[in-house]
Design an enzyme around this catalytic site. Structure first.
Site, mmCIF file in Angstrom:
data_model
loop_
_atom_site.group_PDB
_atom_site.id
_atom_site.type_symbol
_atom_site.label_atom_id
_atom_site.label_comp_id
_atom_site.label_asym_id
_atom_site.label_seq_id
_atom_site.Cartn_x
_atom_site.Cartn_y
_atom_site.Cartn_z
ATOM 1 N N GLU A 50 0.846 -1.203 0.000
ATOM 2 C CA GLU A 50 0.000 0.000 0.000
ATOM 3 C C GLU A 50 0.879 1.250 0.000
ATOM 4 O OE1 GLU A 50 -4.341 1.209 1.725
ATOM 5 O OE2 GLU A 50 -2.866 0.736 3.248
ATOM 6 N N HIS A 107 5.345 -27.532 2.403
ATOM 7 C CA HIS A 107 4.452 -28.587 1.919
ATOM 8 C C HIS A 107 3.422 -28.013 0.970
ATOM 9 C CE1 HIS A 107 6.266 -31.278 4.853
ATOM 10 N NE2 HIS A 107 6.358 -30.182 5.580
ATOM 11 N N LYS A 114 -13.603 1.970 -3.750
ATOM 12 C CA LYS A 114 -14.612 2.334 -2.737
ATOM 13 C C LYS A 114 -15.728 3.135 -3.386
ATOM 14 C CE LYS A 114 -11.303 2.841 1.082
ATOM 15 N NZ LYS A 114 -10.728 3.771 2.030
HETATM 16 O O1 F6P Z 1 -7.302 0.662 2.708
HETATM 17 C C1 F6P Z 1 -7.208 2.031 2.807
HETATM 18 C C2 F6P Z 1 -7.142 2.497 4.194
HETATM 19 O O2 F6P Z 1 -7.284 3.857 4.087
HETATM 20 C C3 F6P Z 1 -5.858 2.118 4.930
HETATM 21 O O3 F6P Z 1 -4.806 2.912 4.604
HETATM 22 C C4 F6P Z 1 -6.314 2.235 6.346
HETATM 23 O O4 F6P Z 1 -5.445 1.640 7.241
HETATM 24 C C5 F6P Z 1 -7.645 1.541 6.255
HETATM 25 O O5 F6P Z 1 -8.174 1.960 5.012
HETATM 26 C C6 F6P Z 1 -8.607 1.856 7.369
HETATM 27 O O6 F6P Z 1 -8.847 3.224 7.457
HETATM 28 P P1 F6P Z 1 -9.448 3.885 8.750
HETATM 29 O O7 F6P Z 1 -8.501 3.665 9.856
HETATM 30 O O8 F6P Z 1 -9.615 5.323 8.418
HETATM 31 O O9 F6P Z 1 -10.760 3.207 9.023
#
Ligand code: F6P
Length: 515
Positions: free
Chosen positions: A333, A364, A485
């Site tokens: 990420e 394995h 998202k």
């Molecule tokens: O996957 C994207 C992200 O923004 C991560 O970087 C982060 O850790 C996760 O979602 C959760 O985000 P939040 O802590 O704002 O709920």
């Protein structure tokens, strides 16, 4: 000579020839870890060229900027102060505030663990349910799994991250809401999965204990306004996750409150102390001795110069079985990007695919692929047994890791197979050939303690940041996760039959699913 010239020169040599020279290479060590880089396509000249690269990219300067609290997260215009969460005596006011957020969580943890803070009906809490996702989930899950044997006898620990309703159903199954404490972690307090699960947990607690339900929640966030709205007038506990702490760098923060409550009291302290020791090493050591710089240079060399698109992380340690998943978020990420902050594309390969698992279990399974598939992937062995009082097990675990690395490097030729087993039919002998030539790193600690887990994770954090510098990336943002998202938000009404979608295949799939 360019790095590419060095790579071509070394690739033209038999790997065994390179290794015979590199056998004398001294391992590096810091904060409880020894790291051996002998089995790589490197020699003195190529290493010197990489050191020059580190100078050109001013990696020492990048570390100074990080530890001076400069705004190294340029796109979000923020410092990255995760190191301050584990600094016993931070110097600046900003770093002290960050550290204070940890101390507040530790105080609350002790109140819950020692039952000076109880539930709405006056009962002590006997189960902690941690709700979060991504960086707000991987860290505490990793620590708790690693030190399961150091969990307090009187407190159970459950996790929930997935939007699949079964995840929370399982986390809450068999629990009594009157004795359950929920830790909700979301830096933004806007993450769909976490808010969905927290909402269901709130309904479940409220149905069980009534109007004082909020006594059963601690919300860890950088967005107290949203968390306060969520509490809807109820008096709940809010803990600070400072803005300068990225989710995937938050393992040291109040976000690990569940571990502070449920694990023996010295675990988190030692974990943070190990990280601080690694910080000091990385901040002070010269390029040649600096573990984080050397590993970042290796990452650049293997991915961008030699063109290895993946790296296998093989953790020979029961305590580290969740480490590959943890590091996938940290590295992929952070550096799974191809455009620089100035908008220009990176011209070379960046972070490789990181995958792996737990040795010897992986032997394995996918080790077959590591040894004999036509694809070549560098492997990183982490040898760190969880317990050392059973010498046979430790010897076996270590022997297997070393054997795997040796076979990956040296292979087994047809002549070797035929010399060992002269009566084998040729077609069988041919299938026993191992090509070899596969590079690997050995990271070793005699025993995996909380201190060494802390120093290891801090090392990977710095390595990730520095590799990002070599690629010219901002390792602290994550634009690539946003698009999916947004799209999911648009598809939900379509799945409910409330609107049409334009993509023909998605439309077909939705029709199938709805029918
Ligand atoms: O996957 C994207 C992200 O923004 C991560 O970087 C982060 O850790 C996760 O979602 C959760 O985000 P939040 O802590 O704002 O709920």
């Amino acid at each position: 000579m360019t790095l590419t010239d060095h790579a071509e020169r070394l690739r033209a040599l038999p790997f065994r020839t390179i290794l015979s020279i590199r056998a004398a290479t001294k391992p590096l060590s810091a904060a409880g870890w020894t790291v051996d880089l002998s089995r790589h396509y490197l020699d003195t000249d190529a290493t010197a060229a990489l050191f020059a690269l580190a100078e050109r990219h001013d990696l020492k300067g990048a570390l100074a900027s990080l530890f001076d609290g400069e705004k190294v997260n340029t796109s979000e215009d923020r410092a990255a102060l995760h190191w301050a969460l584990r600094a016993a005596h931070p110097e600046t006011e900003e770093a002290q505030q960050v550290r204070q957020s940890v101390l507040a969580a530790e105080t609350l943890a002790q109140e819950i663990a020692w039952a000076t803070r109880k539930g709405a009906s006056g009962e002590r809490f006997d189960t902690i349910v941690h709700i979060g996702i991504g960086g707000s989930d991987f860290g505490p899950r990793l620590i708790a799994d690693a030190f399961e044997d150091k969990r307090r006898d009187d407190i159970d620990l459950r996790y929930c991250a997935n939007l699949d309703p079964l995840d929370l159903d399982l986390a809450l199954s068999g629990l009594d809401p009157a004795r359950t404490f929920v830790v909700g972690v979301s830096k933004s307090f806007g993450t769909e999965e976490t808010l969905y699960n927290l909402g269901r947990a709130r309904d479940w607690v409220r149905a069980g204990v009534g109007k004082d339900w909020a006594k059963h929640f601690a919300l860890v966030t950088a967005n107290p306004a949203r968390a306060t709205d969520w509490l809807d007038g109820a008096e709940g506990l809010l803990l600070d996750l400072p803005e300068s702490i990225g989710g995937r760098f938050s393992i040291w923060s109040a976000g690990s409150l569940a571990c502070s409550i449920a694990l023996q009291s010295d675990v988190m302290e030692d974990f943070r102390a190990g990280a601080e020791a690694m910080d000091k090493h990385v901040e002070r050591a010269d390029i040649a001795d600096n573990l984080a710089i050397r590993l970042a240079l290796l990452d650049y060399w293997n991915a961008s110069v030699l063109g290895f698109g993946a790296r296998a992380l093989l953790a020979y340690s029961r305590r580290l079985r969740l480490l590959p998943a943890y590091l996938q978020q940290l590295e992929m990420e952070s550096n799974g990007k191809s455009v620089r902050p100035d908008g220009h594309a990176v011209s070379e390969a960046t972070a490789p695919l990181l995958w792996g698992g737990e040795g010897t279990i992986g032997q394995h399974s996918y080790h077959q692929w590591l040894h004999q598939s036509p694809s070549m992937v560098p492997a990183e062995f982490i040898i760190a047994p969880g317990a050392t009082d059973e010498l046979d097990g430790v010897t076996g675990l270590t022997a297997h890791a070393l054997a795997q690395a040796e076979v990956l490097a040296n292979g087994r030729s047809l002549a070797d197979v035929q010399a060992d087993e002269p009566h084998l039919p040729l077609e069988i002998a041919a299938q026993k050939v191992h090509a070899g030539g596969r590079p690997s790193t050995i990271m070793h600690a005699p025993r995996l303690t909380p201190y060494r887990l802390g120093s290891l994770i801090a090392l990977f954090e710095h390595r990730t940041y520095l590799a990002g510098k070599l690629w010219g990336l901002n390792s602290f943002d994550q634009w690539g996760v946003e698009r999916g998202k947004t799209m999911a938000g648009k598809l939900k009404p379509a799945l409910r039959g409330e609107r049409q979608v334009s993509d023909a295949i998605t439309a077909k799939l939705i029709a199938q699913i709805r029918s």
